[in-house]
Enzyme design. Structure first.
Site, mmCIF file in Angstrom:
data_model
loop_
_atom_site.group_PDB
_atom_site.id
_atom_site.type_symbol
_atom_site.label_atom_id
_atom_site.label_comp_id
_atom_site.label_asym_id
_atom_site.label_seq_id
_atom_site.Cartn_x
_atom_site.Cartn_y
_atom_site.Cartn_z
ATOM 1 N N ASP A 118 0.856 -1.192 0.000
ATOM 2 C CA ASP A 118 0.000 0.000 0.000
ATOM 3 C C ASP A 118 0.888 1.238 0.000
ATOM 4 O OD1 ASP A 118 -1.856 2.164 0.861
ATOM 5 O OD2 ASP A 118 -3.237 0.514 1.224
ATOM 6 N N ASN A 119 0.592 2.171 -0.914
ATOM 7 C CA ASN A 119 1.410 3.390 -0.983
ATOM 8 C C ASN A 119 0.853 4.516 -0.101
ATOM 9 O OD1 ASN A 119 -0.818 4.262 -2.366
ATOM 10 N ND2 ASN A 119 0.251 4.811 -4.255
ATOM 11 N N LEU A 120 -0.171 4.213 0.692
ATOM 12 C CA LEU A 120 -0.773 5.160 1.636
ATOM 13 C C LEU A 120 -1.326 6.413 0.948
ATOM 14 C CD1 LEU A 120 1.827 4.855 4.566
ATOM 15 C CD2 LEU A 120 -0.300 3.580 4.256
ATOM 16 N N THR B 16 -4.424 6.887 -0.066
ATOM 17 C CA THR B 16 -5.644 7.190 0.700
ATOM 18 C C THR B 16 -5.700 6.362 1.984
ATOM 19 O OG1 THR B 16 -6.913 5.522 -0.520
ATOM 20 C CG2 THR B 16 -7.058 7.773 -1.330
ATOM 21 N N GLY B 17 -4.894 5.326 2.073
ATOM 22 C CA GLY B 17 -4.883 4.462 3.258
ATOM 23 C C GLY B 17 -4.118 5.097 4.408
ATOM 24 N N ALA C 205 -6.441 -2.368 -3.843
ATOM 25 C CA ALA C 205 -5.953 -1.015 -4.142
ATOM 26 C C ALA C 205 -6.567 -0.528 -5.452
ATOM 27 C CB ALA C 205 -4.437 -1.024 -4.254
ATOM 28 N N ALA C 206 -6.951 0.719 -5.480
ATOM 29 C CA ALA C 206 -7.545 1.277 -6.697
ATOM 30 C C ALA C 206 -7.686 2.783 -6.562
ATOM 31 C CB ALA C 206 -8.936 0.671 -6.934
ATOM 32 N N TYR D 102 -14.594 4.891 -14.107
ATOM 33 C CA TYR D 102 -14.298 3.981 -12.992
ATOM 34 C C TYR D 102 -14.917 2.599 -13.264
ATOM 35 C CZ TYR D 102 -14.879 1.863 -8.347
ATOM 36 O OH TYR D 102 -14.898 0.986 -7.273
ATOM 37 N N ARG E 122 -30.394 2.135 -2.019
ATOM 38 C CA ARG E 122 -29.072 1.531 -2.174
ATOM 39 C C ARG E 122 -29.041 0.205 -1.426
ATOM 40 N NH1 ARG E 122 -29.152 4.554 -5.585
ATOM 41 N NH2 ARG E 122 -27.821 6.313 -6.092
HETATM 42 P P1 NAD Z 1 -9.595 2.968 0.015
HETATM 43 O O1 NAD Z 1 -9.230 4.199 -0.737
HETATM 44 O O2 NAD Z 1 -9.914 3.076 1.460
HETATM 45 O O3 NAD Z 1 -8.459 1.861 -0.162
HETATM 46 C C1 NAD Z 1 -7.615 1.779 -1.293
HETATM 47 C C2 NAD Z 1 -6.208 1.535 -0.790
HETATM 48 O O4 NAD Z 1 -5.335 1.321 -1.914
HETATM 49 C C3 NAD Z 1 -5.641 2.712 -0.002
HETATM 50 O O5 NAD Z 1 -5.073 2.242 1.206
HETATM 51 C C4 NAD Z 1 -4.577 3.311 -0.937
HETATM 52 O O6 NAD Z 1 -3.524 3.924 -0.207
HETATM 53 C C5 NAD Z 1 -4.136 2.097 -1.731
HETATM 54 N N1 NAD Z 1 -3.641 2.395 -3.090
HETATM 55 C C6 NAD Z 1 -4.309 3.073 -4.063
HETATM 56 N N2 NAD Z 1 -3.547 3.145 -5.175
HETATM 57 C C7 NAD Z 1 -2.385 2.477 -4.916
HETATM 58 C C8 NAD Z 1 -1.208 2.201 -5.676
HETATM 59 N N3 NAD Z 1 -1.050 2.633 -6.942
HETATM 60 N N4 NAD Z 1 -0.197 1.507 -5.084
HETATM 61 C C9 NAD Z 1 -0.326 1.065 -3.790
HETATM 62 N N5 NAD Z 1 -1.424 1.302 -3.034
HETATM 63 C C10 NAD Z 1 -2.441 2.003 -3.578
HETATM 64 O O7 NAD Z 1 -10.830 2.317 -0.804
HETATM 65 P P2 NAD Z 1 -11.868 1.174 -0.385
HETATM 66 O O8 NAD Z 1 -13.197 1.824 -0.261
HETATM 67 O O9 NAD Z 1 -11.334 0.362 0.726
HETATM 68 O O10 NAD Z 1 -11.899 0.293 -1.710
HETATM 69 C C11 NAD Z 1 -11.222 -0.951 -1.821
HETATM 70 C C12 NAD Z 1 -11.600 -1.590 -3.141
HETATM 71 O O11 NAD Z 1 -13.003 -1.881 -3.173
HETATM 72 C C13 NAD Z 1 -11.321 -0.706 -4.354
HETATM 73 O O12 NAD Z 1 -10.812 -1.532 -5.385
HETATM 74 C C14 NAD Z 1 -12.692 -0.160 -4.720
HETATM 75 O O13 NAD Z 1 -12.764 0.173 -6.091
HETATM 76 C C15 NAD Z 1 -13.572 -1.343 -4.365
HETATM 77 N N6 NAD Z 1 -14.981 -0.985 -4.091
HETATM 78 C C16 NAD Z 1 -15.284 -0.210 -2.998
HETATM 79 C C17 NAD Z 1 -16.631 0.069 -2.740
HETATM 80 C C18 NAD Z 1 -17.035 0.898 -1.534
HETATM 81 O O14 NAD Z 1 -18.244 1.093 -1.302
HETATM 82 N N7 NAD Z 1 -16.093 1.403 -0.719
HETATM 83 C C19 NAD Z 1 -17.651 -0.400 -3.587
HETATM 84 C C20 NAD Z 1 -17.283 -1.169 -4.682
HETATM 85 C C21 NAD Z 1 -15.952 -1.482 -4.918
#
Ligand code: NAD
Length: 306
Positions: A31-33, A35-36, A72-73, A139, A206
């Site tokens: 994780d590159n932090l 958003t984490g 991650a995304a 997306y 939802r």
């Molecule tokens: P989040 O932003 O909390 O977590 C994403 C994590 O990925 C973060 O910790 C961020 O630092 C890390 N990250 C992003 N790009 C990176 C990179 N290039 N290299 C290394 N680390 C990277 O998001 P989330 O809500 O926990 O979502 C997790 C997954 O679930 C995602 O793939 C998202 O698309 C999917 N998703 C989420 C929801 C929802 O309601 N939250 C719904 C459908 C799908």
């Protein structure tokens, strides 16, 4: 068994890590932090602060994971509409990068966080996995492309996978900044004593699923659901006004909604069938909306910044 979780410092990924630890997996987080948060990561795991767009050989050669769980995304729909190139890099290129590493280093299974956004506007409800796929956002399109790459890698190189399409996930550690989920935003606004921003009449529905149930589905997919694409949802529809009522009981009876114009592109109703996931993963959601909301509120109250 060793599992590598990408995005393991994020909202959903960090709960998957917790569930894996409960089930005695060895866990690595990449994780590159961006958003984490580092405080989301258990001190029982090894964290590599790397960007997944970079070469991953060093980590994969050293750690040799059995399973990769890719969370991650770039997660913002509105950001994707303004920055489709960045979104494609983060959501398609990064997935292909990981898939290549999985094949090269003999990973046994790839589990992918996809989204209801791949379906676009529903033609009927509930949406089953055979519903036509027609994303309305970059997306949704990048998630759909990533899914297709995973299936092609499976067909070409024999990589096993499970794709999980989440509905609206809520719970502890969800970001309240940027494009947060409506539950996180409402709790944040309510705890600050602000009016809750409702777009439209509040009758839109939802399918909210609690993050711990999503984490359990991911860990179930380590054992089951081979080569399946499965919806992960509660399978019930809740209107925004019903959600407010639930919060009203648990936070404050002085809470009030403030109504704004409907946002262009917002889907009126969303509901995913979870029958296939129940069958193939031997999983079912175990938290009601009321249980999940209470746990989330407690967490937000104890982590509130004054
Ligand atoms: P989040 O932003 O909390 O977590 C994403 C994590 O990925 C973060 O910790 C961020 O630092 C890390 N990250 C992003 N790009 C990176 C990179 N290039 N290299 C290394 N680390 C990277 O998001 P989330 O809500 O926990 O979502 C997790 C997954 O679930 C995602 O793939 C998202 O698309 C999917 N998703 C989420 C929801 C929802 O309601 N939250 C719904 C459908 C799908």
């Amino acid at each position: 068994m060793k599992a590598l979780v990408t995005g393991g410092a994020g909202f959903i990924g960090s709960h998957i890590v917790d569930e894996l630890l409960l089930q005695n997996f060895d866990v690595i987080v990449l994780d590159n932090l961006s958003t984490g948060r580092v405080e989301n990561i258990s001190d029982r795991v090894i964290h590599y602060n790397v960007d997944l767009k970079d070469k991953l050989d060093l980590v994969f050669a050293k750690e040799r994971p059995d399973i990769v769980i890719h969370q991650a995304a770039q997660v913002s729909v509105s950001y994707s509409m303004k920055n489709p190139g960045f979104d494609a890099e983060e959501n398609i290129k990064v997935t292909v990068n990981l898939l290549e590493a999985c094949v090269k280093y003999g990973v046994k299974k790839f589990i992918f966080a996809s989204s209801a956004a791949v379906y676009g506007a529903p033609e009927y409800l509930p949406i089953g996995e055979d519903h036509p796929v027609d994303p309305l956002s970059f997306y949704g399109l990048s998630k759909r492309n990533a899914e297709t790459y995973i299936q092609m890698f499976s067909n070409t190189f024999g990589l096993n996978y499970t794709i999980l399409r989440y509905s609206n996930v809520y719970g502890m550690r969800q970001n309240t900044k940027g494009e947060a989920g409506v539950v996180a935003l409402f709790i944040d606004q309510a705890l600050r004593g602000e009016a809750l921003s409702v777009f439209g009449d509040g009758l839109q529905t939802r399918d909210f699923i609690f993050v711990k149930d999503v984490a359990k589905a991911n860990v179930a997919a380590c054992h089951y659901g081979d080569r399946k694409t499965l919806n992960i949802s509660q399978g019930t529809k809740t209107s925004i006004l019903e959600l407010i009522e639930e919060l009203y009981f648990n936070i404050s009876d002085s809470m009030s909604p403030s109504f704004h114009d409907e946002r262009p592109g917002d889907i009126r109703h969303s509901l995913l069938s979870n029958q296939e996931a129940k069958h193939w993963l031997d999983w079912e959601p175990s938290y009601t909306l009321s249980d999940g909301i209470q746990l989330t509120i407690k967490y937000c109250q104890s982590h509130q910044v004054h």
